[in-house]
Enzyme design. Structure first.
Site, PDB file in Angstrom:
ATOM      1  N   CYS B 125       0.893  -1.154   0.000  1.00 56.19           N
ATOM      2  CA  CYS B 125       0.000   0.000   0.000  1.00 56.19           C
ATOM      3  C   CYS B 125       0.931   1.204   0.000  1.00 56.19           C
ATOM      4  O   CYS B 125       1.549   1.504   1.016  1.00 56.19           O
ATOM      5  CB  CYS B 125      -0.903   0.020   1.226  1.00 56.19           C
ATOM      6  SG  CYS B 125      -1.831   1.562   1.365  1.00 56.19           S
ATOM      7  N   CYS B 128      -0.402   4.209   2.526  1.00 59.29           N
ATOM      8  CA  CYS B 128      -0.423   4.097   3.989  1.00 59.29           C
ATOM      9  C   CYS B 128      -0.066   2.667   4.371  1.00 59.29           C
ATOM     10  O   CYS B 128       1.064   2.257   4.178  1.00 59.29           O
ATOM     11  CB  CYS B 128      -1.760   4.555   4.559  1.00 59.29           C
ATOM     12  SG  CYS B 128      -3.231   3.948   3.706  1.00 59.29           S
ATOM     13  N   SER B 129      -1.038   1.913   4.898  1.00 59.09           N
ATOM     14  CA  SER B 129      -0.705   0.539   5.288  1.00 59.09           C
ATOM     15  C   SER B 129      -1.921  -0.364   5.132  1.00 59.09           C
ATOM     16  O   SER B 129      -2.147  -1.243   5.941  1.00 59.09           O
ATOM     17  CB  SER B 129      -0.198   0.509   6.728  1.00 59.09           C
ATOM     18  OG  SER B 129      -1.155   1.102   7.588  1.00 59.09           O
ATOM     19  N   CYS B 130      -2.744  -0.135   4.091  1.00 58.11           N
ATOM     20  CA  CYS B 130      -3.901  -0.996   3.835  1.00 58.11           C
ATOM     21  C   CYS B 130      -3.419  -2.445   3.725  1.00 58.11           C
ATOM     22  O   CYS B 130      -2.410  -2.725   3.079  1.00 58.11           O
ATOM     23  CB  CYS B 130      -4.618  -0.577   2.550  1.00 58.11           C
ATOM     24  SG  CYS B 130      -5.348   1.067   2.697  1.00 58.11           S
TER      25      CYS B 130
END
Lengths: 101, 226
Positions: B125, B128-130
């Site tokens: 991602c 961000c950090s999906c």
């Protein structure tokens, strides 16, 4: 309240599309590296609340059509040194897309 | 260029600019680590004080996330390896197929991508950090690092190599940037020689990193020798 998609979807799997080359302020989910690039619609994902509105506490409605678009890495990075077959897929809301020839 | 750049001392252009590795993070991330937990706690207390959420709801959510781990993902992939019908359902509609294991996607959709001799998939991602948290638990720190998030799209093969994964030149590397409403899970290739294994035995081989697509499952030598 209209919580359906904004209109009929415009694209389908296999369509050649271009991502808008634009830098509007605000919360956008289209990374800079893919703006202005051409790709192919891999699939239609459905309609989802617009993240550009959700980010500011609005309801994100009407929903936006979302597509997965596949790009050749060689088209994205000038000096990409992997294989010609390598790709990167991203999800793109319809209002960022236009038809590419 | 060589003319303007003449010096009488040898020098190495790399020494002042170490290349960030996926396992590092920039100083910018580190110098504020103490601030974010404080801000999160202040926000939690305010939301409770104002009656927006109650403490039980927050605790329920934390407990739910703590109950998630890669073992859930391993179970799903092992099921797909041993049940061709389930594998088909999982690849066609991941969200629906994991519901059979009572796994909610919490508003996102799941796309399962299959590794084959011709295609190697990996997930990132970049924004961000999906991450498929209900299936794999919380993402590892390196997944959230700026270096992984940028290099996974710019030079995926170099990143894979650092994880010990050499992808042949005639195998396509497909990077999936989970930048919106889809979450991704990689279905690795089942290691050779495990065709008779049970789903439970296979699940032990399927690690988090395999399902992010940065490594491949392998049979431990001690097991292979038995």
């Amino acid at each position: 309240m209209n919580d359906g998609p904004v209109s009929e979807k415009l694209y389908s799997a296999g369509d050649q599309v271009r991502i808008a080359q634009t830098n509007p302020p605000g919360h956008r989910r289209i990374p800079g590296y893919i703006r202005g690039k051409n790709g192919v619609v891999e699939r239609y994902c459905g309609a989802f609340p617009n993240p550009e509105e959700l980010a500011y506490g609005f309801d994100g409605l009407p929903k936006r059509h979302l597509y997965r678009v596949r790009f050749r890495q060689a088209d994205v990075w000038q000096d990409y040194d992997g294989s010609d077959q390598d790709t990167v897929d991203l999800e793109v809301q319809e209002h960022w897309l236009s038809k590419a020839d | 260029m060589a003319q303007e750049h003449s010096h009488d001392h040898p020098h190495d252009h790399d020494h002042d600019h170490p290349v960030l590795k996926y396992s590092d993070d920039s100083e910018h991330d580190y110098d504020e680590t103490a601030r974010y937990p404080l801000m999160a706690e202040a926000m939690r207390q305010l939301l409770i004080e104002k009656g927006v959420v109650d403490a039980d709801r927050v605790r329920d959510l934390v407990e739910f996330m703590d109950s998630r781990s890669e073992a859930i993902g391993a179970q799903i992939i092992a099921k797909a390896w041993t049940d061709a019908d389930y594998k088909k359902r999982l690849l066609e509609d991941g969200t629906k197929a994991v519901e059979e294991f009572d796994i909610p996607m919490l508003g996102a959709e799941l796309i399962v991508v299959e590794n084959t001799p011709d295609v190697h998939n990996m997930i990132v991602c970049t924004l961000c950090s999906c991450y498929p948290r209900t299936i794999l638990g919380l993402p590892p720190d390196w997944y959230k690092s700026k270096s992984y998030r940028s290099r996974a799209v710019i030079e995926p093969r170099a990143v894979l190599k650092e994880f010990g994964t050499d992808v042949a030149a005639d195998t396509a590397v497909r990077v999936h940037d989970s930048n919106a409403d889809m979450r991704y899970l990689v279905m690795p290739m089942q290691p050779e020689g495990t065709e008779d294994w049970s789903a439970d035995q296979l699940a032990d081989l399927i690690t988090r990193d395999c399902m992010i697509g940065v490594t491949r499952p392998s049979v431990p030598e001690t097991v292979a020798a038995e």
